[in-house]
Structure formats: C-alpha cells, structure tokens
Design an enzyme around this catalytic site. Structure first.
Site, PDB file in Angstrom:
ATOM      1  N   THR A 148      22.998  23.872 -36.040  1.00 47.19           N
ATOM      2  CA  THR A 148      22.447  23.101 -34.918  1.00 47.19           C
ATOM      3  C   THR A 148      21.626  24.031 -34.025  1.00 47.19           C
ATOM      4  O   THR A 148      21.952  25.206 -33.909  1.00 47.19           O
ATOM      5  CB  THR A 148      23.617  22.515 -34.107  1.00 47.19           C
ATOM      6  OG1 THR A 148      24.218  21.489 -34.880  1.00 47.19           O
ATOM      7  CG2 THR A 148      23.189  21.950 -32.765  1.00 47.19           C
ATOM      8  N   ARG A 177      28.316   8.424 -38.697  1.00 46.06           N
ATOM      9  CA  ARG A 177      28.941   9.427 -37.817  1.00 46.06           C
ATOM     10  C   ARG A 177      27.893  10.110 -36.918  1.00 46.06           C
ATOM     11  O   ARG A 177      26.838  10.523 -37.356  1.00 46.06           O
ATOM     12  CB  ARG A 177      29.641  10.476 -38.678  1.00 46.06           C
ATOM     13  CG  ARG A 177      30.361  11.567 -37.884  1.00 46.06           C
ATOM     14  CD  ARG A 177      29.509  12.809 -37.684  1.00 46.06           C
ATOM     15  NE  ARG A 177      30.268  13.877 -37.022  1.00 46.06           N
ATOM     16  CZ  ARG A 177      29.705  14.978 -36.527  1.00 46.06           C
ATOM     17  NH1 ARG A 177      28.411  15.171 -36.606  1.00 46.06           N
ATOM     18  NH2 ARG A 177      30.451  15.890 -35.942  1.00 46.06           N
ATOM     19  N   VAL A 178      28.222  10.198 -35.634  1.00 46.54           N
ATOM     20  CA  VAL A 178      27.384  10.914 -34.668  1.00 46.54           C
ATOM     21  C   VAL A 178      28.267  11.942 -33.974  1.00 46.54           C
ATOM     22  O   VAL A 178      29.400  11.636 -33.589  1.00 46.54           O
ATOM     23  CB  VAL A 178      26.780   9.939 -33.631  1.00 46.54           C
ATOM     24  CG1 VAL A 178      26.014  10.705 -32.565  1.00 46.54           C
ATOM     25  CG2 VAL A 178      25.863   8.930 -34.309  1.00 46.54           C
ATOM     26  N   GLY A 179      27.764  13.155 -33.825  1.00 48.45           N
ATOM     27  CA  GLY A 179      28.536  14.222 -33.177  1.00 48.45           C
ATOM     28  C   GLY A 179      28.241  14.322 -31.699  1.00 48.45           C
ATOM     29  O   GLY A 179      27.777  13.374 -31.052  1.00 48.45           O
ATOM     30  N   ASP A 180      28.488  15.501 -31.156  1.00 48.59           N
ATOM     31  CA  ASP A 180      28.350  15.719 -29.710  1.00 48.59           C
ATOM     32  C   ASP A 180      26.903  15.905 -29.259  1.00 48.59           C
ATOM     33  O   ASP A 180      26.590  15.677 -28.077  1.00 48.59           O
ATOM     34  CB  ASP A 180      29.128  16.981 -29.314  1.00 48.59           C
ATOM     35  CG  ASP A 180      28.627  18.210 -30.073  1.00 48.59           C
ATOM     36  OD1 ASP A 180      28.424  18.104 -31.298  1.00 48.59           O
ATOM     37  OD2 ASP A 180      28.429  19.267 -29.452  1.00 48.59           O
ATOM     38  N   THR A 207      27.137  23.845 -29.578  1.00 49.62           N
ATOM     39  CA  THR A 207      27.146  23.732 -31.039  1.00 49.62           C
ATOM     40  C   THR A 207      28.564  23.947 -31.521  1.00 49.62           C
ATOM     41  O   THR A 207      29.266  24.834 -31.026  1.00 49.62           O
ATOM     42  CB  THR A 207      26.218  24.758 -31.705  1.00 49.62           C
ATOM     43  OG1 THR A 207      26.478  24.750 -33.113  1.00 49.62           O
ATOM     44  CG2 THR A 207      26.413  26.163 -31.170  1.00 49.62           C
ATOM     45  N   GLY A 208      28.989  23.148 -32.465  1.00 47.54           N
ATOM     46  CA  GLY A 208      30.350  23.334 -32.953  1.00 47.54           C
ATOM     47  C   GLY A 208      30.855  22.046 -33.570  1.00 47.54           C
ATOM     48  O   GLY A 208      30.073  21.155 -33.923  1.00 47.54           O
ATOM     49  N   GLY A 263      31.704  18.783 -33.598  1.00 47.12           N
ATOM     50  CA  GLY A 263      31.296  17.776 -32.625  1.00 47.12           C
ATOM     51  C   GLY A 263      32.390  16.876 -32.095  1.00 47.12           C
ATOM     52  O   GLY A 263      32.398  16.517 -30.914  1.00 47.12           O
TER      53      GLY A 263
HETATM   54  N1  ASP Z   1      27.877  19.876 -33.163  1.00 46.15           N
HETATM   55  C1  ASP Z   1      27.233  19.411 -34.356  1.00 46.15           C
HETATM   56  C2  ASP Z   1      27.860  18.116 -34.775  1.00 46.15           C
HETATM   57  O1  ASP Z   1      29.073  18.021 -34.770  1.00 46.15           O
HETATM   58  C3  ASP Z   1      27.305  20.381 -35.491  1.00 46.15           C
HETATM   59  C4  ASP Z   1      26.961  21.801 -35.140  1.00 46.15           C
HETATM   60  O2  ASP Z   1      26.837  22.157 -33.988  1.00 46.15           O
HETATM   61  O3  ASP Z   1      26.804  22.600 -36.061  1.00 46.15           O
HETATM   62  O4  ASP Z   1      27.161  17.223 -35.168  1.00 46.15           O
END
Ligand code: ASP
Length: 357
Positions: free
Chosen positions: A221, A249-252, A272-273, A275
């Site tokens: 990300t 699916r949607v992340g953060d 980033t991480g 989500g």
């Molecule tokens: N945070 C992102 C998600 O969960 C993934 C990432 O940061 O690598 O969609």
C-alpha cells in the site's frame, strides 16, 4: 533641506515596510515537507535482493522528489500528496494502481482516500477496477462531488462523467501478483473458504502459521502526508488491498479516520497494515485525537495507537507529520518502505526495522 531629504526617504521607506505583506517573509521560514510510505509487512533484508532493494529506494526517491518539488515552489500539500502517490501508483513495485494485488476472482480492485487538513474535506473510493490512478478520483470525489465516499461501478460512473479514460484491468495486473494469488489460493485450500473468523488467540504457536499466511497476502500500500509553506497539512493513501480478497472486501485505506486523516490542528496520517485491525482501532484519527485531547506529541500518540492495534492482534505501520514539521514513521511489522524530506534537510529513505524511523 540636506537633513530633510534623508528623513523623508526614511519615512517613506518605513511606510512601505509597514504596508508590505508579512506572509512571504514568515512563510519562507516555515517548515514544509513530506513523508511517504510504500507499505508495511514482512519486509526483511534476507528476502530482498540488492537489485530489488535498489529499485524500491530509487522509486521512493522519485516519489519524494515529485512531492517535494510541488512544495518547494509554493504548491499545496494536497498537490504534493497527489504527485508523490501518483509515482507509486504508476510503479509496478507497490500494491497500488499498477502492480495492485489480485482479488479472489483474479481482478485488481483498488481503494484510495485523501483528506485536506485545512478544511477537513475528504474523498474516498473503493472497489475500482478501471481507474488508472485511484487517488486522483478520491480527490475529485472530495472536490467535485457533494459526497465523501463512492464505491464500485458508481464510483467509476462518476469518473467517466468527469472524462476519465477507462483503463483495462490488465494494465494493473503483473505476473508477480498473479503468483501471489496462486500461492494464497493453494494455502487457503488447506484451510477454509475464507469466511472463517480469525482465531481468538492470535499469538499462540498454532496460529502463527495463520498469521504468516495472512501477512503474505498484503503489503505495498502507498501513502503520503505533506505540510506546505502555507502551514496546511494533507494526507492520501492508495491500495489494492489484500491478495485473494472476497465478497467486496474493503480495508482501512479508504476509511477516513482509519487509513487516512488530516487536520491542521493536529497532524496528517497515512496508514498501512492489516486493514481489519486498522479499521477497528480507527488508527489515523486515534493518533490525531490523542494530540488534540491529551496534548501528546505525534510520535508518542502513534506508538500508543500501534500498541492498541497489536493488542487486538494486528500489525502494520503509520506515517505522519504535524503542523510544525515533526516527522513520525512507526510500525510494528518487520519493515516498512518509507522516506521523508523536511525543508532543506537531507532526505531519509529506509526499508527495514533496523534503519531510522
Ligand atoms: N491496509 C491495506 C488493506 O488492508 C493493506 C496494506 O496496507 O498493505 O487493505
């Protein structure tokens, strides 16, 4: 007369000084700059070839330079964020734009968001499949629609209405990400169909394998936070999400307050991480809130928020800038692609956990 003339000259000079706008002089002394990230995760020296390491550093430098050039010539924090993130969205190295991870159907599906710290305006998009630079559309949602968050086909219809070009999904797809999807599917077939809840005790040895499996499905990300010469903050984040994601699916990343937040009164944050955990801990806003309500500095606030994420069982990283130009890059994963430059100080580029943060 000999005495009067210099006196008159002095009087008119001081009048001119009194009338001169003070802003340029003070803004020249104001700190400005930006921080970028290219994702956090299991990023370790032993798994990285010198060539790949060099490619990442060169692209981080290019993204940083693009954003810095905007700020240096007096441009806005928002423009700098877009300039830096565009370089990383266009690079196949990162999980955003070209090079985004595949969802379970073998399609790249992207999310992004942006926030203006001066006005608290925000824009977000999710589930895009044909927009070359998702962050550009997030900005247009903020500036050219009366909404904050648009998803899927509707978001793309909005893009077409603004004259965006429809980019074939194949443009985003790379062999590297396809292999990641194949591997994720192989591992998954030995586990569940992707609907099972996460084990409650994520730290136990039996679930360590599960954690590694999930870690392999993401990272890359991209994000940027910037402070311009006018003292305005902005933040933006863009991603393909997690490999093999299903069911829309949607992340953060596109969730304002989770993956992205900016407020001139406190800070600008991009995350980033993993989500799911970053949404539950409302990471970006939690950092800002500690600064606003508890008077914490940006580094202490970020450390406290990442500790909450870890306690929930998640990991990842955050970058931030406050209105005085204090930099924060922090993570509880093995590494995070990151770089920053403040005013005319030296550029810092780092990847691994043992480098400066
Ligand atoms: N945070 C992102 C998600 O969960 C993934 C990432 O940061 O690598 O969609």
């Amino acid at each position: 007369m000999k005495i009067l003339l210099p006196l008159l000259a002095l009087a008119s000079a001081s009048l001119a000084l009194a009338q001169a706008p003070v802003a340029p002089a003070s803004s020249a002394l104001r700190p400005f700059g930006l921080v970028i990230h290219g994702g956090a995760g299991v990023i370790e020296r032993r798994n990285m070839s010198p060539d790949l390491d060099a490619q990442y550093r060169a692209t981080l430098q290019q993204a940083l330079d693009a954003g810095y050039a905007v700020l240096d010539r007096g441009g806005t924090a928002l423009d700098a964020v877009v300039a830096a993130v565009t370089v990383m969205e266009d690079s196949p190295l990162f999980n955003a734009g070209k090079g985004a991870v595949f969802n379970a159907d073998g399609i790249c599906e992207m999310d992004a968001s942006i926030m203006n710290g001066a006005t608290l305006q925000a824009g977000a998009v999710a589930g895009l499949q044909h927009v070359r630079n998702p962050l550009h559309l997030a900005r247009d949602v903020m500036e050219k629609s009366k909404h904050v968050f648009l998803i899927g086909e509707g978001a793309e219809k909005f893009a077409w209405s603004l004259g965006y070009e429809r980019t074939p999904n194949e443009y985003f797809q790379t062999d590297f990400r396809r292999k990641q999807l194949e591997r994720a599917k192989q591992l998954e077939s030995r586990k569940d169909n992707g609907t099972a809840a996460l084990p409650a005790d994520l730290a136990s040895p039996t679930t360590r394998d599960e954690r590694h499996f999930i870690h392999e499905q993401k990272y890359g990300t991209v994000g940027c936070v910037a402070l311009d010469r006018q003292g305005n903050l902005a933040a933006g984040t863009s991603t393909g999400g997690m490999t093999n994601k299903k069911f829309g699916r949607v992340g953060d990343v596109p969730v304002i307050g989770a993956g992205t937040y900016a407020n001139n009164a406190t800070c600008a944050i991009s995350a980033t991480g993993w989500g799911e955990f970053f949404i539950r801990a409302t990471v970006a806003h939690d950092i800002s809130a500690q600064m606003e309500y508890q008077g914490k500095d940006i580094r202490a606030a970020a450390a406290a928020t990442l500790a909450k994420v870890a306690q929930l069982g998640g990991d990842g990283g955050v970058i931030g800038l406050d209105a005085r130009g204090n930099v924060m890059t922090d993570f509880n994963s093995e590494g995070m692609y990151r770089a920053y430059r403040i005013s005319d100080r030296k550029t810092v580029i780092a990847i691994y956990g043992d480098e400066p943060r």
